[in-house]
Enzyme design. Structure first.
Site, PDB file in Angstrom:
ATOM      1  N   GLU A 197       0.842  -1.205   0.000  1.00 56.08           N
ATOM      2  CA  GLU A 197       0.000   0.000   0.000  1.00 56.08           C
ATOM      3  C   GLU A 197       0.876   1.254   0.000  1.00 56.08           C
ATOM      4  O   GLU A 197       0.395   2.373   0.180  1.00 56.08           O
ATOM      5  CB  GLU A 197      -0.941  -0.001   1.210  1.00 56.08           C
ATOM      6  CG  GLU A 197      -2.181  -0.875   1.017  1.00 56.08           C
ATOM      7  CD  GLU A 197      -1.841  -2.358   0.919  1.00 56.08           C
ATOM      8  OE1 GLU A 197      -1.057  -2.846   1.750  1.00 56.08           O
ATOM      9  OE2 GLU A 197      -2.347  -3.019  -0.002  1.00 56.08           O
ATOM     10  N   ASN A 315      -0.666  -8.348  -3.035  1.00 55.56           N
ATOM     11  CA  ASN A 315      -1.275  -7.640  -4.161  1.00 55.56           C
ATOM     12  C   ASN A 315      -0.263  -6.796  -4.937  1.00 55.56           C
ATOM     13  O   ASN A 315       0.722  -6.336  -4.390  1.00 55.56           O
ATOM     14  CB  ASN A 315      -2.415  -6.742  -3.664  1.00 55.56           C
ATOM     15  CG  ASN A 315      -1.924  -5.687  -2.689  1.00 55.56           C
ATOM     16  OD1 ASN A 315      -1.577  -5.995  -1.567  1.00 55.56           O
ATOM     17  ND2 ASN A 315      -1.873  -4.440  -3.123  1.00 55.56           N
ATOM     18  N   ASP A 357      -7.672  -6.335  -4.705  1.00 54.40           N
ATOM     19  CA  ASP A 357      -6.754  -6.463  -3.578  1.00 54.40           C
ATOM     20  C   ASP A 357      -6.862  -7.826  -2.901  1.00 54.40           C
ATOM     21  O   ASP A 357      -6.859  -7.941  -1.685  1.00 54.40           O
ATOM     22  CB  ASP A 357      -6.974  -5.342  -2.540  1.00 54.40           C
ATOM     23  CG  ASP A 357      -5.946  -5.411  -1.407  1.00 54.40           C
ATOM     24  OD1 ASP A 357      -4.800  -5.796  -1.683  1.00 54.40           O
ATOM     25  OD2 ASP A 357      -6.306  -5.102  -0.256  1.00 54.40           O
TER      26      ASP A 357
END
Lengths: 625, 180
Positions: A197, A315, A357
């Site tokens: 992220e 991811n 995700d």
């Protein structure tokens, strides 16, 4: 060029093994500790990742008499994942940030033998995506290993707690952190990388158990020479190394577009450097793979027969799929690697070109059943995968629950999931009703397998979502997300469950609903008991054959830790860390009150505040007869 | 940390000196140029959220009518402005504020921005929230202001005008406008 470099490295490693046979078994104390059923010397008890214990003193008949034996407040709030280690009468307990470690003397009233308090910059907490958890410790060569959130891998003397060595594994300044437990395998300690992220390029790394020197590092994205992919990669299933698995429908990466799975006959394979080539231009950033995510933080099993370690990658960055066209390899992949060299034997991407995700980091469990050597994996994307573990060949793939809707099925010949165009996600379009939610049908909470019943026992999330990819800008060390999502309970009207499945077929055997996601890891024992904890503070024992609840006790805070068991002076104990948090509980820890808020993680979890004080207080709970 | 301040402090001082010089020679006291020269003198005194120490922001960064108004009054003219609010939401996503504060600024790993109770009480005012965004906090949030956000690129980061748009969007979730 790069290939020959790998060959040389391989040659050196093989040569060393021949010249110094001891090098292959440099942690005999770990092997001995694991062999004693009274210990819990590895994150999931042993290298199979089964979390199966042969202790049988607590059984179906007497489990109802289970009582609190003792507790230990960790003095730290927030999410407590993983489980302690128990080695020859000493228990080693870890905590959430700042990742303190306590050695408790089981022979003397759980008195603290030593403690270790890392000094970490508090700002590290801001670059941990989903709560400042640690998933536990590693043991071997007389040392306890701690992977701190700030990226430092630390080796402590198991007897004294004195620091033996430390090494920087990740750099929080660029958004890279750690949450995984270090895994000691032979003469190496393996650790991972979090930060998908934050646009980090993640990896798995092996350090020398003696001095912390780096032995190898395998990236999740990039050229084969850096992903450590050699010429024999995917030999049994070369189509896993296809250049592209989908053809664009209605323009693919734009609103209204989607992706049609190619049949095996139409695949182009084997291709090299897919960690570069499957990040088509233009990407959100130059060479998308350089910031391609692929976090590594699961529980990693090891098969001594083939010398392979198994793990999943997370991811691809960023969450907005439109700005990273292509399959985005090797994110979302199960890898099997040689522990001595890091070279990948096989790799299978579960969710090519992820749009939701669905991190592929969930654990692999090694299972021998029906004469087959299997690797089992419950992915966040809602499918249960069983592989032949030596080759990666698919044995069975099924939805864990029919509510999984982003794909209709996985083509067993090609290995490619058939995506439902209805749930394709695109920039500035709010796709609705996607099941499961980004936190998957299972997240970090590991499943268990019993060789006695031949079944896997898996905690379940039952949550769906809306998902809206948005434009976002990469800045080093800052969040880089690119989607907003809201989560809500699935069609069963609850948010979780717990089920037993046959790993040969991945068919369900029994299934219990849970009010909230079952976010704690499972334990199964030879007396056919299954243990796990829940977010509404229950610690439960079930009949492994039927799923019937046989005992439960409420603990101080929601459970996201893993149930574990050990024996001491002829008595069997079961335990679990409590302390609500993790992705499911993180918003609760911040005092969220408005249930209509469109929360990333907390929307449907708002009711957790009725079961938990915030922030969740960490404690170890231990039970016995 | 101190170094950039002192540099911008010098820049500001010389700007003020120039402005004073202009005023002192008895000319240019009316019209556009006179106005812009006089404004920095009336600029509100910004302070950091970290420790309340003076926060110097280059006056030339306040380069839109709304930003100029804010620089002198501390009021956010974009409050209630539909277009600015829409742009503010996009910027909130563009810089992944969503990661910590949630898609709707409701809080996630970072605090909720809805109010009326803020992690930093000063965020109840637009000046206070502006300072928090511009220069960051002790709680883990980095500075987002232009020139501060990205040590590798002095042109990266939010302009004052953009910060005001983000605040305008954030205020749509609460009961106060911050201009009270």
């Amino acid at each position: 060029m790069e290939m020959s470099k790998i060959k040389v490295a391989l040659g050196v490693a093989l040569g060393m093994t021949v010249a110094m046979p001891m090098a292959a078994m440099a942690a005999p104390d770990q092997e001995a500790a694991i062999a004693d059923p009274n210990n819990w010397a590895h994150p999931r008890r042993d290298h199979t990742n089964q979390a199966y214990s042969t202790l049988t003193q607590i059984n179906k008949g007497n489990v109802k008499n289970l009582k609190y034996a003792w507790t230990f407040a960790t003095g730290v709030n927030r999410g407590h994942e993983g489980s302690p280690l128990v080695i020859n009468g000493v228990m080693y307990v870890h905590t959430a940030f700042p990742n303190n470690v306590y050695a408790l003397d089981l022979n003397d009233n759980q008195k603290i033998i030593w403690s270790y308090f890392p000094k970490q910059d508090p700002s590290v907490q801001a670059v941990l995506c989903c709560d400042n958890v640690s998933r536990g410790l590693g043991f071997g060569d007389g040392k306890i290993f701690l992977q701190q959130n700030d990226g430092m891998l630390v080796a402590l003397d198991a007897k004294t707690g004195a620091k033996v060595w430390e090494v920087r594994n990740t750099d929080p300044k660029v958004g890279a952190t750690n949450t995984n437990a270090p895994h000691v395998i032979k003469d190496k300690v393996l650790t991972g990388c979090s930060g998908a992220e934050f646009g980090v390029r993640c990896f798995i790394a092996a350090y020398n158990i003696k001095d912390g020197s780096l032995v190898w590092k395998a990236y999740s994205t990039g050229p084969d020479s850096e992903v450590l992919i050699g010429p024999d990669f995917n030999k049994a299933n070369p189509h896993y190394s296809a250049l592209t698995t989908y053809e664009d429908v209605n323009g693919g990466n734009k609103q209204g577009g989607s992706f049609k799975a190619l049949p095996k006959e139409k695949l182009k394979y084997p291709e090299t450097d897919l960690g570069v080539k499957t990040w088509l231009k233009p990407q959100a950033v130059k060479d998308g793979w350089q910031h391609g995510g692929g976090s590594v933080w699961g529980w990693w099993p090891y098969d001594p027969k083939t010398n392979l370690v198994f793990y999943g990658t997370g991811n691809p960055s960023v969450w907005n799929p439109d700005v990273r066209p292509g399959d985005n390899k090797w994110s979302m992949t199960i890898f099997a690697r040689d522990v001595d060299t890091g070279i990948a034997k096989w790799g299978y991407q579960m969710t090519p070109h992820d749009e939701w995700d669905y991190d592929g980091i969930n654990e692999v469990i090694l299972i021998d059943k029906g004469g087959k050597r299997l690797a089992w994996h419950h992915d966040r994307n809602g499918f249960l995968y069983t592989f032949e573990r030596d080759t990666g060949t698919l044995v069975a793939v099924e939805k864990v629950h029919p509510f999984v809707n982003w794909a209709t099925h996985v083509d067993m010949k090609s290995g490619i999931p058939h995506k439902d165009p209805k749930y394709s996600t695109h920039q500035d379009y709010n796709a609705k009703g996607i099941c499961p939610a980004a936190l998957g049908t299972k997240d970090q909470q590991p499943a268990a397998y019993s060789p006695k019943t031949g079944l896997v026992y898996t905690p379940l999330n039952h949550v769906c979502m809306t998902y809206e990819p948005v434009e976002s800008k990469y800045v080093a060390g800052q969040p880089w997300v690119g989607a907003t999502l809201t989560m809500f309970p699935g069609p069963d009207g609850v948010m979780g469950g717990f089920g037993a499945y046959d790993p040969l077929t991945n068919k369900n055997v029994w299934y219990n609903k849970e009010k909230f996601s079952a976010w704690g890891g499972a334990l199964v024992t030879a007396s056919n008991l299954v243990f796990y904890g829940t977010l509404d503070r229950w610690f439960k024992a079930l009949d492994a054959n039927s799923g019937k609840e046989l005992w439960k006790m409420q603990v101080g805070s929601g459970v996201i830790g893993n149930a574990f068991t050990y024996g001491h002076k002829g008595k069997q104990y079961v335990g679990v860390l409590s302390g609500v948090g993790g992705w499911a509980g993180v918003a609760m820890n911040l005092g969220l009150t408005n249930p209509t808020d469109a929360l990333g993680a907390a929307g449907g979890y708002a009711e957790l505040t009725k079961y938990n004080a915030a922030p969740g207080g960490g404690a170890l709970n231990v039970f016995s007869l | 940390m101190r170094k950039p301040y002192s540099i911008s402090m010098i820049a500001l001082l010389s700007f003020i000196l120039v402005a004073c010089g202009k005023g002192g020679d008895g000319k240019a006291v009316e019209g556009e140029s006179g106005k812009s020269a006089a404004e920095p003198l009336k600029m509100v005194e910004f302070v950091t959220t970290q420790d309340g120490s003076p926060l110097i922001i280059k006056p030339e960064l306040f380069d839109t009518p709304a930003a100029k108004e804010f620089a002198t009054t501390g009021k956010n003219p974009y409050i209630g402005n539909k277009e600015a609010i829409e742009k503010g939401k996009k910027l909130f996503q563009l810089y992944s504020c969503t990661q910590c504060h949630g898609g709707d600024a409701q809080g996630q790993t970072g605090p909720s921005l809805h109010g009326p109770n803020y992690k930093y009480a000063k965020n109840a005012t637009n000046k206070g929230m502006f300072e928090t965004i511009w220069h960051g906090t002790n709680g883990g949030m980095g500075a987002k202001g232009k020139g501060l956000m990205d040590p590798t690129d002095p042109n990266n980061g939010l302009t004052p005008d953009e910060v005001l748009k983000i605040i305008a969007w954030i205020r749509t979730h609460g009961t106060t406008t911050g201009n009270e």
